[in-house]
Design a protein around this motif. Sequence first.
Motif, mmCIF file in Angstrom:
data_model
loop_
_atom_site.group_PDB
_atom_site.id
_atom_site.type_symbol
_atom_site.label_atom_id
_atom_site.label_comp_id
_atom_site.label_asym_id
_atom_site.label_seq_id
_atom_site.Cartn_x
_atom_site.Cartn_y
_atom_site.Cartn_z
ATOM 1 N N ASN A 125 22.555 -3.349 20.464
ATOM 2 C CA ASN A 125 21.624 -4.425 20.117
ATOM 3 C C ASN A 125 22.338 -5.530 19.336
ATOM 4 O O ASN A 125 22.091 -6.715 19.557
ATOM 5 C CB ASN A 125 20.454 -3.875 19.300
ATOM 6 N N ALA A 126 23.213 -5.119 18.434
ATOM 7 C CA ALA A 126 23.970 -6.099 17.651
ATOM 8 C C ALA A 126 24.869 -6.931 18.553
ATOM 9 O O ALA A 126 24.979 -8.153 18.391
ATOM 10 C CB ALA A 126 24.793 -5.381 16.584
ATOM 11 N N LYS A 127 25.519 -6.294 19.507
ATOM 12 C CA LYS A 127 26.379 -7.009 20.459
ATOM 13 C C LYS A 127 25.550 -7.983 21.287
ATOM 14 O O LYS A 127 25.965 -9.138 21.524
ATOM 15 C CB LYS A 127 27.086 -6.004 21.373
ATOM 16 N N LEU A 128 24.388 -7.537 21.722
ATOM 17 C CA LEU A 128 23.507 -8.367 22.541
ATOM 18 C C LEU A 128 23.037 -9.592 21.764
ATOM 19 O O LEU A 128 22.963 -10.705 22.293
ATOM 20 C CB LEU A 128 22.310 -7.534 22.998
ATOM 21 N N THR A 165 21.166 -15.269 29.042
ATOM 22 C CA THR A 165 19.847 -15.897 29.099
ATOM 23 C C THR A 165 18.844 -15.125 28.237
ATOM 24 O O THR A 165 18.942 -13.895 28.113
ATOM 25 C CB THR A 165 19.317 -15.947 30.543
ATOM 26 N N PRO A 166 17.857 -15.826 27.669
ATOM 27 C CA PRO A 166 16.819 -15.137 26.881
ATOM 28 C C PRO A 166 16.078 -14.079 27.689
ATOM 29 O O PRO A 166 15.709 -13.036 27.159
ATOM 30 C CB PRO A 166 15.884 -16.279 26.468
ATOM 31 N N ALA A 167 15.878 -14.347 28.985
ATOM 32 C CA ALA A 167 15.164 -13.385 29.833
ATOM 33 C C ALA A 167 15.936 -12.075 29.932
ATOM 34 O O ALA A 167 15.370 -10.984 29.823
ATOM 35 C CB ALA A 167 14.951 -13.978 31.225
ATOM 36 N N PHE A 168 17.267 -12.181 30.130
ATOM 37 C CA PHE A 168 18.092 -10.973 30.222
ATOM 38 C C PHE A 168 18.069 -10.220 28.901
ATOM 39 O O PHE A 168 17.960 -8.993 28.872
ATOM 40 C CB PHE A 168 19.522 -11.333 30.602
ATOM 41 N N GLY A 218 27.026 -17.194 34.376
ATOM 42 C CA GLY A 218 26.341 -15.901 34.355
ATOM 43 C C GLY A 218 27.250 -14.735 34.039
ATOM 44 O O GLY A 218 26.814 -13.576 34.037
ATOM 45 N N ALA A 219 28.533 -15.007 33.763
ATOM 46 C CA ALA A 219 29.487 -13.925 33.514
ATOM 47 C C ALA A 219 29.200 -13.185 32.221
ATOM 48 O O ALA A 219 29.575 -12.022 32.068
ATOM 49 C CB ALA A 219 30.911 -14.477 33.491
ATOM 50 N N ALA A 220 28.526 -13.856 31.268
ATOM 51 C CA ALA A 220 28.296 -13.234 29.955
ATOM 52 C C ALA A 220 27.520 -11.930 30.067
ATOM 53 O O ALA A 220 27.811 -10.958 29.358
ATOM 54 C CB ALA A 220 27.555 -14.208 29.042
ATOM 55 N N ALA A 221 26.533 -11.876 30.961
ATOM 56 C CA ALA A 221 25.738 -10.658 31.122
ATOM 57 C C ALA A 221 26.591 -9.518 31.663
ATOM 58 O O ALA A 221 26.482 -8.370 31.227
ATOM 59 C CB ALA A 221 24.556 -10.918 32.042
#
Length: 458
Positions: A153-156, A163-166, A109-112
Motif C-alpha cells: 500500500n505504501a509503494k502504491l 491512474t487513480p482508477a488503478f 502506462g508503464a508505472a502500473a
Amino acid sequence: MKIIIFSLGLALSLVACIKKAPDYAVFTGKIDNLDIKEITLAKADRSFSRKIAVDPNGTFADTIKADPGLYLLTAGKNRSSVYLYNGSAVNITADANDFNASLNVSGKGAAATNYMIFKNKKTAELKGEGMDVYKLEEADFKNKFKEINKTLNAKLDTAQGITPAFKSLEKRNLNYDYLLELSRYAGGYHRQWAKKRGYKASEEFLAELKEIDLNNDIDFYFSSAYKKLVHRHYNEEIKQLIKKESIDYGLVKVTVYSTIPNQTIKNELIFSGAENQIYNTEKFEDFYKIFMGASTNEENNAKITEIYNQLIKLNKGQRSPKFVDYENNAGGTLSLDDLKGKYIFIDVWATWCGPCVAELPHLKRLEKEYSGKNISFLSISMDDQKDHDKWTKMIADKGLGGIQVLADSAFKSQFIQDYEIRSIPRFILIDPEGLIVTQHAPRPSSPEIIDLFNSLNI
C-alpha cells in the motif's frame, strides 16, 4: 463567402484535433537472446490469449484489443506481469539469459506494470521460500501478511504515473490478496504444512473472511484473488450439499451457481465448466433447464443449447450410434450390429484410466452373475494404437472377460464422438433392438445396476 470558408476550415481543424481515445493498447518490446519465434500474452482471468510473433533480433509489436487488466507475458521459460488499458503504450526490454534482472518497462502506462513487478518480487521476499510461512501460528501468520499489505500500500501511494482508477482497484485487491491467504491457511495449508491433522481455524481468525461482499463484479474481473475467494465460497457450498445428498456433481454445481445474486458473476460461474458438465450429467435435461433459467448471456446460452440438442438424440428409445470393424481381442473384428438381439452393456474405458481399472473387478463379477442371460458385456478401449500391447497385456493379466474391442481412433472415434463422450469410465446400456436404454448407465460397482437389470427382466 471567404468568411464562411474560413469558419468551416477552422471547424474541421478543431474536430481533427479532438482525438478519440483509442480502444486498444500498444504492446512492444525487444528481448535479447530469445530462441523462440513467438511469445504469449494472456489475461490473468483467461478471457484473452494472443501469440505475438518475434523477429530474429528479438523485437515484437502488437495492438491489444481487450478489457483493461493484468496480463501474463510468457517468453519461453521467462514470465512477467503486464498491466494494459486502452490508450496505454507499454514497451519492455530484457535479456532472456537474465530476464528478471534485466527487465525494463517504459512508455505510457508503464508505472502500473512496474508496480506489479515490484509487488511480485516484494511479496516473494517477505513470504520467504517454500511453504514455511503456512507453518506459522494464526497470529504470526496474520501479522506477516498484514506487513506485506502495508508495504505494498505504501509503494502504491508513492508510485508516480499510476491512474487513480488503478490505485483504487489495486488497494481493494491487496485486501483480497490478504484475505485469500487467510482462506488458504484455514482451508488446509496450515494443517498440511504444519502437520496438524486436527487443526481447525479459530472464529477470530475467520472473522474477516465472513465480511467479504461476494457480489462485486468490478472486483471480480480485476482481482484474481477476489475471483478465487468467490469460487472458494461457492465450491464449499457445493461440497457441503454433496455431503448431505449423494447426487450428481454437475447438477449440484449448476444449482448452486444459479442462486448467485449478481447476474454478471452468475453468468460466468454457471457457464464455467458447464460445457463439460452437461455431457457427464445423467439428468442433463434438468441441468439445461436450471442453466437456461439462470443465465442471461446469449452466447453462452446458444452453446449450451447446441450441446443439449445433441444429447437429446441420445435419450432413451433413440437408436444407438454404431461402430464397424473394431479390433476384437479374441480375434478378427466386431461391429455393434453383430451383438443385436441381446441387451448390450458397454464399458468405455482405457488402461491408463484409474477409475476405469477400479471398476474391472466389479464388471467381472457382473459378467459372471449374468452369464448365459439375455445380455452381452462389451468393453471398448480408448487406448491409442501405440498402446495396443498395453491393452492386450492388461486383458490377459487381469483375466478380463466379456467382449474386448479397441476403438479405431481413441477419443476421435466416430462412435465415441456420436455418444458425446468427454470422460471415462462411461457405461451405456442398449436394448436387443439397438435402441438406447440409457447413455449413462450405473457403474458395475453401484447397486443401482442390479436394480436396472431387474427392471428390464434381464
